[in-house]
Enzyme design. Structure first.
Site, short mmCIF file in Angstrom:
data_model
loop_
_atom_site.label_atom_id
_atom_site.label_comp_id
_atom_site.label_asym_id
_atom_site.label_seq_id
_atom_site.Cartn_x
_atom_site.Cartn_y
_atom_site.Cartn_z
CG ASP A 1 -1.14 -20.65 2.88
OD1 ASP A 1 -0.71 -20.28 3.99
OD2 ASP A 1 -0.55 -21.48 2.16
CE LYS B 1 2.58 -18.29 1.54
NZ LYS B 1 1.91 -19.60 1.76
CG ASP C 1 -13.43 -7.87 2.33
OD1 ASP C 1 -13.29 -6.93 3.13
OD2 ASP C 1 -13.81 -7.70 1.15
CG ASP D 1 -7.90 -5.32 1.86
OD1 ASP D 1 -8.96 -4.80 2.29
OD2 ASP D 1 -7.69 -5.52 0.64
CE1 TYR E 1 -3.14 -3.06 1.05
CE2 TYR E 1 -4.50 -1.14 0.62
CZ TYR E 1 -4.38 -2.51 0.77
OH TYR E 1 -5.48 -3.31 0.63
#
Ligand code: IPM
Ligand code: MN
Length: 358
Positions: free
Chosen positions: A222, A190, A250, A246, A138
């Site tokens: 994951d 990750k 969701d 982010d 970002y």
């Protein structure tokens, strides 16, 4: 004189103005019940304003906005405008320039029927995600080389700084302690593939040594997506990077009843902070009075908590929780038959019925 909270309001695009209208009504109601004042200043920024004036978020307005006690935002994004232009010019600008380094996203299931997961009860889903909010991909360090040719190269740097990681991690440890629930903090990264995330792993271990009372857990993003669906109960407090946060939130929003419900705070402790629903501008539902304003109403509740009005915050939250438990609010989608205004009315009515909590 009553305490006054000065709020900069950016209703924005799509369904933003409708959900913010209800958020402000609920705020006014909470203020009246708890003896403080809300003084909103409205700013017109968003797609319409940009199309009319070519202005995104001028410096003079930005300086004014940062002079408020908090900011309430509806949604930004419009299909008529270049992807990302307003999102970055308005939302990301505030996140970066106000240094709102924590994106706080509570995930709480208020009633069993709201979750798409079977046999999942409110006891199983009650955690909070601390999403780092100022770094990662970002940061906007990107470029295109030989653009539009068969040899095109596109880059965007993922950046993490020790300071940026550490302050998010530290905030999360403090929060796990304050929540005093499972006293557990899960780091999601990750680091097995994105080796730069070793900085997260090391910082988590080092800061964690200062919090012997908080149990530490670690998952790769994951696997975390899989665990979230299989066993959401294992989460208490979660800390993660900007982009993974982010995506993960969701998914988490769906487990608590959908994007119509999920709220967030973009926070720099002690400074002007920004509260918004997690959902976007949903242009196809704009101006029809069908959008669910609960996410914005819950963002308003988080804002009151931040502003030192915990009783008013709880009053709103309990009212929304009660309406959910009695199945009077929509869960997924906009097919409940209730209008945006009617949902606002229901919340206000529930607040009145509940009276002022002790
Ligand atoms: C969010 C949104 C934003 C993000 C977009 C609008 C840039 O999806 O707040 O989660 O990616 O952070
Ligand atoms: Mn998002």
């Amino acid at each position: 004189m009553a305490r006054t909270h000065r709020i900069a309001v950016i209703a924005g695009d799509g369904i933003g103005p409708e959900v913010v209208r209800e958020g402000l009504r609920v705020l006014e109601r909470a203020a009246a019940a708890h003896g403080f004042r809300i003084e909103p200043t409205r700013y017109p920024f968003g797609a319409e304003h940009f199309l009319k004036t070519n202005e995104i978020f001028p410096d003079s307005a930005f300086t004014e906005v940062r002079g408020h006690d908090a900011i309430l935002l509806g949604a930004i994004g419009d299909p008529r405008i270049e992807v990302g232009l307003l999102e970055f010019g308005i939302i990301a600008k505030m996140r970066f320039e106000l240094d709102l380094y924590v994106n706080l996203r509570p995930v709480k299931l208020y009633a069993e029927h709201l979750s798409p997961l079977k046999d999942t009860t409110p006891d199983d889903v009650d955690f909070v995600v601390v999403r780092e909010n100022t770094e990662d991909a970002y940061a906007g360090m990107r470029g295109f080389f030989k653009r539009g040719t068969p040899d095109e190269v596109a880059t965007q740097e993922i950046i993490f700084t020790r300071k940026g990681v550490e302050r998010a991690v530290r905030y999360a440890f403090e929060l796990a302690r304050k929540r005093n629930r499972a006293k557990k903090l899960t780091l999601i990264d990750k680091a097995n593939a994105v080796r730069a995330m070793d900085l997260w792993t090391r910082t988590f271990a080092e800061v964690g040594a200062e919090y012997p009372d908080i149990a530490r857990d670690h998952q790769y993003i994951d696997a975390a997506c899989m665990y979230l669906v299989r066993d959401p109960r294992q989460y208490d407090t979660v800390v993660t990077s900007n982009m993974f946060g982010d995506i993960f939130t969701d998914l988490a929003a769906m487990i608590q009843g959908g994007l119509g419900i999920a709220a967030s705070g973009n926070i720099h402790p002690g400074r002007v902070s920004l509260f918004e629903p997690i959902h976007g501008s949903a242009p196809k539902y704009a101006n029809q009075n069908v959008a669910n304003p609960i996410a914005t109403i819950m963002a308003a509740s988080m804002m009151l908590e931040y502003l030192g009005e915990p009783r008013a915050a709880r009053h709103i939250e309990n009212s929304v929780a009660g309406l959910n438990q009695s199945k009077r609010l929509p869960s997924l989608g906009t097919d409940s038959g209730l209008s945006t205004t009617q949902i606002g009315d229901l919340v206000i009515e529930a607040m009145e019925k509940a009276g002022v909590p002790a």
